[in-house]
Design a protein around this motif. Structure first.
Motif, mmCIF file in Angstrom:
data_model
loop_
_atom_site.group_PDB
_atom_site.id
_atom_site.type_symbol
_atom_site.label_atom_id
_atom_site.label_comp_id
_atom_site.label_asym_id
_atom_site.label_seq_id
_atom_site.Cartn_x
_atom_site.Cartn_y
_atom_site.Cartn_z
ATOM 1 N N LEU A 21 0.830 -1.215 0.000
ATOM 2 C CA LEU A 21 0.000 0.000 0.000
ATOM 3 C C LEU A 21 0.860 1.258 0.000
ATOM 4 C CD1 LEU A 21 -2.780 -1.075 2.554
ATOM 5 C CD2 LEU A 21 -2.963 -0.908 0.052
ATOM 6 N N LEU A 22 2.017 1.192 0.707
ATOM 7 C CA LEU A 22 2.904 2.350 0.724
ATOM 8 C C LEU A 22 3.455 2.640 -0.670
ATOM 9 C CD1 LEU A 22 4.435 4.524 2.302
ATOM 10 C CD2 LEU A 22 6.212 2.805 2.767
ATOM 11 N N VAL A 23 3.877 1.616 -1.394
ATOM 12 C CA VAL A 23 4.411 1.818 -2.744
ATOM 13 C C VAL A 23 3.328 2.373 -3.663
ATOM 14 C CG1 VAL A 23 5.356 0.643 -4.765
ATOM 15 C CG2 VAL A 23 6.180 0.063 -2.469
ATOM 16 N N ILE A 24 2.150 1.764 -3.603
ATOM 17 C CA ILE A 24 1.055 2.236 -4.477
ATOM 18 C C ILE A 24 0.689 3.679 -4.133
ATOM 19 C CG2 ILE A 24 -1.379 1.887 -5.047
ATOM 20 C CD1 ILE A 24 -0.919 -1.117 -4.613
ATOM 21 N N GLY A 25 0.659 3.988 -2.828
ATOM 22 C CA GLY A 25 0.306 5.348 -2.427
ATOM 23 C C GLY A 25 1.320 6.369 -2.897
ATOM 24 N N ALA A 30 2.803 10.698 -6.775
ATOM 25 C CA ALA A 30 3.607 11.317 -7.841
ATOM 26 C C ALA A 30 2.760 11.605 -9.065
ATOM 27 C CB ALA A 30 4.774 10.399 -8.196
ATOM 28 N N ALA A 31 1.883 10.664 -9.443
ATOM 29 C CA ALA A 31 1.033 10.873 -10.619
ATOM 30 C C ALA A 31 0.023 11.990 -10.389
ATOM 31 C CB ALA A 31 0.318 9.561 -10.959
ATOM 32 N N VAL A 32 -0.598 12.033 -9.204
ATOM 33 C CA VAL A 32 -1.601 13.069 -8.925
ATOM 34 C C VAL A 32 -0.965 14.456 -8.892
ATOM 35 C CG1 VAL A 32 -3.196 13.936 -7.170
ATOM 36 C CG2 VAL A 32 -3.172 11.503 -7.756
ATOM 37 N N ARG A 33 0.182 14.584 -8.281
ATOM 38 C CA ARG A 33 0.860 15.885 -8.208
ATOM 39 C C ARG A 33 1.302 16.354 -9.600
ATOM 40 N NH1 ARG A 33 2.995 17.921 -3.396
ATOM 41 N NH2 ARG A 33 4.856 18.620 -4.529
ATOM 42 N N VAL A 35 -0.406 15.829 -12.315
ATOM 43 C CA VAL A 35 -1.607 16.339 -13.000
ATOM 44 C C VAL A 35 -2.055 17.647 -12.387
ATOM 45 C CG1 VAL A 35 -4.023 15.851 -13.525
ATOM 46 C CG2 VAL A 35 -2.307 14.044 -13.701
ATOM 47 N N THR A 36 -2.172 17.666 -11.034
ATOM 48 C CA THR A 36 -2.690 18.869 -10.384
ATOM 49 C C THR A 36 -1.708 20.026 -10.433
ATOM 50 O OG1 THR A 36 -1.867 18.070 -8.258
ATOM 51 C CG2 THR A 36 -4.138 17.521 -8.846
ATOM 52 N N GLY A 37 -0.450 19.732 -10.503
ATOM 53 C CA GLY A 37 0.552 20.804 -10.526
ATOM 54 C C GLY A 37 0.878 21.270 -11.921
ATOM 55 N N GLU A 38 0.248 20.714 -12.929
ATOM 56 C CA GLU A 38 0.463 21.081 -14.319
ATOM 57 C C GLU A 38 1.947 21.120 -14.646
ATOM 58 O OE1 GLU A 38 -1.539 24.704 -15.050
ATOM 59 O OE2 GLU A 38 -3.554 23.878 -14.819
ATOM 60 N N ARG A 39 2.608 20.053 -14.234
ATOM 61 C CA ARG A 39 4.043 19.988 -14.457
ATOM 62 C C ARG A 39 4.339 19.529 -15.883
ATOM 63 N NH1 ARG A 39 6.197 17.223 -8.826
ATOM 64 N NH2 ARG A 39 5.259 18.789 -7.414
ATOM 65 N N PRO A 40 5.489 19.921 -16.416
ATOM 66 C CA PRO A 40 5.851 19.425 -17.762
ATOM 67 C C PRO A 40 6.074 17.919 -17.734
ATOM 68 C CG PRO A 40 7.683 20.598 -16.742
ATOM 69 C CD PRO A 40 6.500 20.844 -15.868
ATOM 70 N N HIS A 41 5.791 17.278 -18.857
ATOM 71 C CA HIS A 41 5.930 15.824 -18.986
ATOM 72 C C HIS A 41 5.001 15.073 -18.037
ATOM 73 C CE1 HIS A 41 9.486 17.015 -21.192
ATOM 74 N NE2 HIS A 41 10.054 17.496 -20.081
ATOM 75 N N ALA A 42 3.836 15.632 -17.743
ATOM 76 C CA ALA A 42 2.902 14.979 -16.812
ATOM 77 C C ALA A 42 2.494 13.612 -17.331
ATOM 78 C CB ALA A 42 1.668 15.866 -16.602
ATOM 79 N N GLY A 43 2.307 13.524 -18.644
ATOM 80 C CA GLY A 43 1.912 12.235 -19.215
ATOM 81 C C GLY A 43 2.998 11.192 -19.019
ATOM 82 N N LEU A 87 12.043 9.024 -11.232
ATOM 83 C CA LEU A 87 12.786 10.041 -10.486
ATOM 84 C C LEU A 87 13.386 11.083 -11.434
ATOM 85 C CD1 LEU A 87 13.897 11.009 -7.761
ATOM 86 C CD2 LEU A 87 15.860 9.497 -8.110
ATOM 87 N N SER A 88 13.790 10.640 -12.615
ATOM 88 C CA SER A 88 14.354 11.612 -13.578
ATOM 89 C C SER A 88 13.283 12.554 -14.111
ATOM 90 C CB SER A 88 15.012 10.864 -14.737
ATOM 91 O OG SER A 88 14.042 10.140 -15.477
ATOM 92 N N LEU A 89 12.020 12.159 -14.052
ATOM 93 C CA LEU A 89 10.923 12.981 -14.549
ATOM 94 C C LEU A 89 10.298 13.839 -13.463
ATOM 95 C CD1 LEU A 89 9.150 10.360 -16.849
ATOM 96 C CD2 LEU A 89 10.602 12.277 -17.572
ATOM 97 N N SER A 90 10.315 13.328 -12.187
ATOM 98 C CA SER A 90 9.646 14.058 -11.113
ATOM 99 C C SER A 90 10.418 13.888 -9.819
ATOM 100 C CB SER A 90 8.211 13.550 -10.932
ATOM 101 O OG SER A 90 7.611 14.119 -9.779
ATOM 102 N N ALA A 91 10.554 14.986 -9.071
ATOM 103 C CA ALA A 91 11.227 14.917 -7.771
ATOM 104 C C ALA A 91 10.415 14.140 -6.744
ATOM 105 C CB ALA A 91 11.497 16.333 -7.258
ATOM 106 N N ASP A 92 9.096 13.999 -7.001
ATOM 107 C CA ASP A 92 8.256 13.247 -6.061
ATOM 108 C C ASP A 92 8.614 11.771 -6.032
ATOM 109 O OD1 ASP A 92 6.837 15.539 -5.389
ATOM 110 O OD2 ASP A 92 5.408 15.277 -7.023
ATOM 111 N N GLY A 93 9.338 11.322 -7.037
ATOM 112 C CA GLY A 93 9.733 9.906 -7.052
ATOM 113 C C GLY A 93 10.739 9.558 -5.970
ATOM 114 N N VAL A 94 11.348 10.597 -5.334
ATOM 115 C CA VAL A 94 12.340 10.320 -4.306
ATOM 116 C C VAL A 94 11.751 9.572 -3.116
ATOM 117 C CG1 VAL A 94 12.026 12.488 -3.041
ATOM 118 C CG2 VAL A 94 14.266 11.371 -3.034
ATOM 119 N N TRP A 95 10.443 9.775 -2.852
ATOM 120 C CA TRP A 95 9.821 9.115 -1.701
ATOM 121 C C TRP A 95 9.715 7.607 -1.885
ATOM 122 C CZ3 TRP A 95 10.066 12.547 1.852
ATOM 123 C CH2 TRP A 95 9.874 13.898 1.562
#
Length: 406
Positions: A21-25, A30-33, A35-43, A87-95
């Motif tokens: 559950l921790l991994v899925i969460g 990372a995916a939700v942030r 989309v909501t943060g309108e970050r580049p390369h969201a797809g 991780l190379s696409l989003s800093a949220d992957g660090v978690w």
């Protein structure tokens, strides 16, 4: 923990589901942030999160991951590669690095797991720093501290698990040892009871049957010339058979010897001497010395059986005309002496015991005295009669008491 994984317990299953559950969460975060943060390369971030989640989900389904370290290493490499892309696409992957620490420590050998954790922490720090366009000590503290906590937790859990397994094995060994001890005690009890019954049968039924045989032979010899004597011998043989039948019934009922029921040991020995004198061509006399003291049933049974066996041997083998039976109370000991004027024998040249011819009497008497902490002595020589002495302490070892109470 680093070997082939054992069957999961409810606790380990719960921990595994928490990790899933921790991994899925974290991947969903990372995916939700993205989309909501309108970050580049969201797809691409969403695709990387989904790919990483699917790769991770394949591990619990594949049985080889838990059975083989090689398969576990390949799966962790695939998950790590997908995580590196995320991780190379989003800093949220660090978690996601934090649950990866636990997976690596759980599935890989100790040295390899530590190396994998260090490599993952370095990648997490570097990837997070790239997204921040700068590097500071604070960026390294989080992943490094997470790695240290993961190592401490997993190694502590492994130590507790090993201790638990050690105690479980000790309990199993103790249970097996107790079962072996119980089986050994049961076997010893069976052998002791078998030995006790053998002594009882030898000293009562076997000796009684021998007496009947001697009486019937005497009746056979007297029949042509003295029918009255033959009838007397037959009557005595009948009485001996009745006495032996009573003894056999007492064995079945597991009671004390009938000759001791409702009477004292001295009276039983005096009656034994009277019966022996009446049935055979021998004069048996009983003597009592000392102040009678209360005896345990085991003492009374042993002394009576020794007297029965000794008198039977005197009748059958000694060719004696008299036998003196003396019961002596000697303070803390009780002694039984049986002396006859027969032709005697050499105690060092006794024949071996044989089921057909007998020869168990002296061995059985010695076993009885030794079982009660006493001693049996025999003095005899060819042409000089025989003297037998059984000496028993009045306080026998407690372990021998149950013999009289089967």
């Amino acid at each position: 923990m680093n070997s082939a994984a054992p069957a999961l317990t409810p606790t380990t299953r719960a921990l595994a589901w928490c990790l899933h559950l921790l991994v899925i969460g974290l991947l969903s975060l990372a995916a939700v942030r993205a989309v909501t943060g309108e970050r580049p390369h969201a797809g691409w971030i969403i695709a990387a999160s989904v790919l990483c989640g699917l790769t991770y989900a394949a591990g619990p389904v594949l049985p080889g991951v838990r059975r083989s370290r090689r398969a576990a290493a390949l799966w962790l490499t695939a998950v790590g590669a997908c995580w590196t892309v995320l991780l190379s696409l989003s800093a949220d992957g660090v978690w996601v690095a934090f649950p990866l620490y636990f997976l690596q420590l759980h599935l890989l050998p100790r040295r390899a797991s530590v190396a994998a954790v260090v490599a993952t922490a370095v990648v997490a720090i570097a990837g997070f720093a790239v997204h921040q366009d700068s590097f500071s000590a604070a960026m390294a503290i989080g992943p490094a501290l997470g790695a240290a906590v993961a190592v401490a937790v997993v190694w502590g859990y492994q130590a507790l698990y090993r201790e638990s397994e050690h105690r479980r094995r000790l309990i199993e060994e103790l249970t097996a040892t107790r079962a072996d001890l119980a089986a050994a005690q049961h076997t010893a009890g069976v052998l002791a009871e078998r030995d006790r019954l053998a002594r009882e049968i030898h000293d009562t039924l076997a000796q009684g049957l021998s007496s009947i045989q001697l009486l019937l032979r005497a009746a056979e010899r007297a029949l042509p010339q003295a029918p009255q004597n033959a009838a007397r011998y037959v009557d005595q043989a009948r009485q001996a058979a009745a006495d032996n039948l009573a003894e056999a019934r007492r064995f079945v009922a597991a009671l004390t010897p009938s000759t001791l029921e409702g009477t004292t040991l001295a009276d039983a020995l005096e009656r034994l001497c009277t019966t022996t004198s009446a049935r055979h061509r021998i004069t048996a006399r009983f003597h009592l010395t000392g102040d009678p003291a209360p005896l345990t049933t085991a003492h009374e049974v042993a002394l009576l059986r020794i007297a029965q066996s000794a008198l039977a041997n005197t009748v059958r083998h000694a060719g004696a005309t008299t036998s003196e039976v003396t019961l002596s109370y000697l303070g803390d000991h009780v002694a039984l002496d049986i002396v006859d004027d027969g032709h005697g024998f050499d105690p060092t040249l006794l024949p071996a015991s044989d089921p057909e011819t007998g020869g168990f009497g002296l061995a059985v008497m010695r076993a009885r005295t030794q079982a009660l902490g006493g001693a049996l002595t025999i003095e005899s020589a060819p042409g000089r009669g025989t003297a037998l002495a059984a000496r028993l302490p009045l306080t026998p070892p407690s372990a021998t008491e149950p013999e009289a109470h089967p």
